[in-house]
Design a protein around this motif. Structure first.
Motif, PDB file in Angstrom:
ATOM      1  N   VAL A  18       0.859  -1.184   0.000  1.00 10.91           N
ATOM      2  CA  VAL A  18       0.000   0.000   0.000  1.00 10.91           C
ATOM      3  C   VAL A  18       0.891   1.229   0.000  1.00 10.91           C
ATOM      4  CG1 VAL A  18      -1.774   1.308   1.234  1.00 10.91           C
ATOM      5  CG2 VAL A  18      -1.819  -1.204   1.278  1.00 10.91           C
ATOM      6  N   LEU A  19       0.674   2.105  -0.968  1.00  7.88           N
ATOM      7  CA  LEU A  19       1.392   3.373  -1.007  1.00  7.88           C
ATOM      8  C   LEU A  19       0.418   4.472  -0.608  1.00  7.88           C
ATOM      9  CD1 LEU A  19       3.950   4.640  -3.532  1.00  7.88           C
ATOM     10  CD2 LEU A  19       2.079   6.125  -2.882  1.00  7.88           C
ATOM     11  N   CYS A  59       4.542  10.340   2.299  1.00  8.55           N
ATOM     12  CA  CYS A  59       4.695   9.311   1.272  1.00  8.55           C
ATOM     13  C   CYS A  59       5.288   8.101   1.964  1.00  8.55           C
ATOM     14  CB  CYS A  59       5.605   9.782   0.145  1.00  8.55           C
ATOM     15  SG  CYS A  59       5.746   8.542  -1.176  1.00  8.55           S
ATOM     16  N   THR A  60       4.499   7.052   2.076  1.00  9.09           N
ATOM     17  CA  THR A  60       4.957   5.840   2.748  1.00  9.09           C
ATOM     18  C   THR A  60       4.454   4.634   1.974  1.00  9.09           C
ATOM     19  OG1 THR A  60       4.834   6.968   4.892  1.00  9.09           O
ATOM     20  CG2 THR A  60       4.968   4.565   4.928  1.00  9.09           C
ATOM     21  N   VAL A  61       5.337   3.644   1.819  1.00  5.55           N
ATOM     22  CA  VAL A  61       4.973   2.373   1.208  1.00  5.55           C
ATOM     23  C   VAL A  61       4.932   1.346   2.333  1.00  5.55           C
ATOM     24  CG1 VAL A  61       5.540   0.619  -0.511  1.00  5.55           C
ATOM     25  CG2 VAL A  61       6.171   3.022  -0.915  1.00  5.55           C
ATOM     26  N   TYR A  62       3.771   0.714   2.502  1.00  3.08           N
ATOM     27  CA  TYR A  62       3.564  -0.272   3.552  1.00  3.08           C
ATOM     28  C   TYR A  62       3.568  -1.661   2.935  1.00  3.08           C
ATOM     29  CZ  TYR A  62       1.719   3.772   6.095  1.00  3.08           C
ATOM     30  OH  TYR A  62       1.565   4.998   6.690  1.00  3.08           O
ATOM     31  N   PHE A  63       4.297  -2.583   3.544  1.00  2.00           N
ATOM     32  CA  PHE A  63       4.305  -3.981   3.145  1.00  2.00           C
ATOM     33  C   PHE A  63       3.718  -4.803   4.284  1.00  2.00           C
ATOM     34  CE2 PHE A  63       7.673  -2.005   0.769  1.00  2.00           C
ATOM     35  CZ  PHE A  63       7.533  -2.538  -0.497  1.00  2.00           C
ATOM     36  N   TYR A  64       2.760  -5.683   3.948  1.00  2.00           N
ATOM     37  CA  TYR A  64       2.113  -6.570   4.911  1.00  2.00           C
ATOM     38  C   TYR A  64       2.102  -7.972   4.325  1.00  2.00           C
ATOM     39  CZ  TYR A  64      -0.188  -2.146   6.242  1.00  2.00           C
ATOM     40  OH  TYR A  64      -0.458  -0.848   6.603  1.00  2.00           O
TER      41      TYR A  64
END
Length: 167
Positions: free
Chosen positions: A135-136, A144-149
């Motif tokens: 999710v960006l 501005c953050t890119v989340y990885f799950y």
């Protein structure tokens, strides 16, 4: 939960190919403890907190790193809950956010989810091969953050929520 390597296949976007979440690049796996993340990344993801949060508590920052790519300079934050590693955040320099977004679009295509609010836009992709939900979040307020799950964990939560809504 089965452990999955946080591998990313992104030949086009340097941020993804060199991502600190890439098992080929540093070996982190969903569910690892902060100590295991630091060891697996050979000290790249410095442990900031050793203990895992108690059950029922929000995930908290337990490892931190920085890296550079041709797209941007990134801060990297690893978040753990009581079961281990749950989320990785890549935070590029704000001025590079559009380039980072374009790199994900060129690699994964149009997002499977898009939400636009007054000042915030969220884009989401599923990398099923590597068990990652990406999710960006981008806003005009210098975010501005890119989340990885873990995609499998996310899918289980959504199925449980749908089941409880139906009942």
């Amino acid at each position: 939960m089965t452990r999955k390597h946080l591998t990313f296949a992104l030949p086009v976007a340097l941020v993804y190919a060199a991502s600190p979440a890439s098992a080929g690049w540093n070996g982190a796996e969903w569910g690892m403890t902060p100590q295991q993340v630091e060891e697996a990344t050979e000290g790249f993801a410095r442990m900031t907190r050793e203990e895992l949060p108690r059950e029922g508590r929000e995930p908290r920052l337990s490892n931190r790193a920085e890296f550079e790519s041709e797209l941007s300079n990134f801060e990297v934050e690893y978040y753990h809950d009581h079961t281990g590693l749950q989320q990785i955040r890549l935070i590029p320099e704000f001025d590079d956010c559009d380039e980072v977004l374009n790199a994900f679009v060129s690699t994964f295509g149009e997002p499977i989810e898009y939400q636009e609010q007054v000042i915030l836009r969220n884009f989401a992709w599923h990398d099923e091969e590597n068990d990652n939900r990406i999710v960006l979040a981008h806003s005009t307020a210098n975010l501005c953050t890119v989340y990885f799950y873990s995609l499998s964990d996310y899918t289980q939560r959504m199925e449980a929520r749908a089941g409880s809504d139906a009942g």
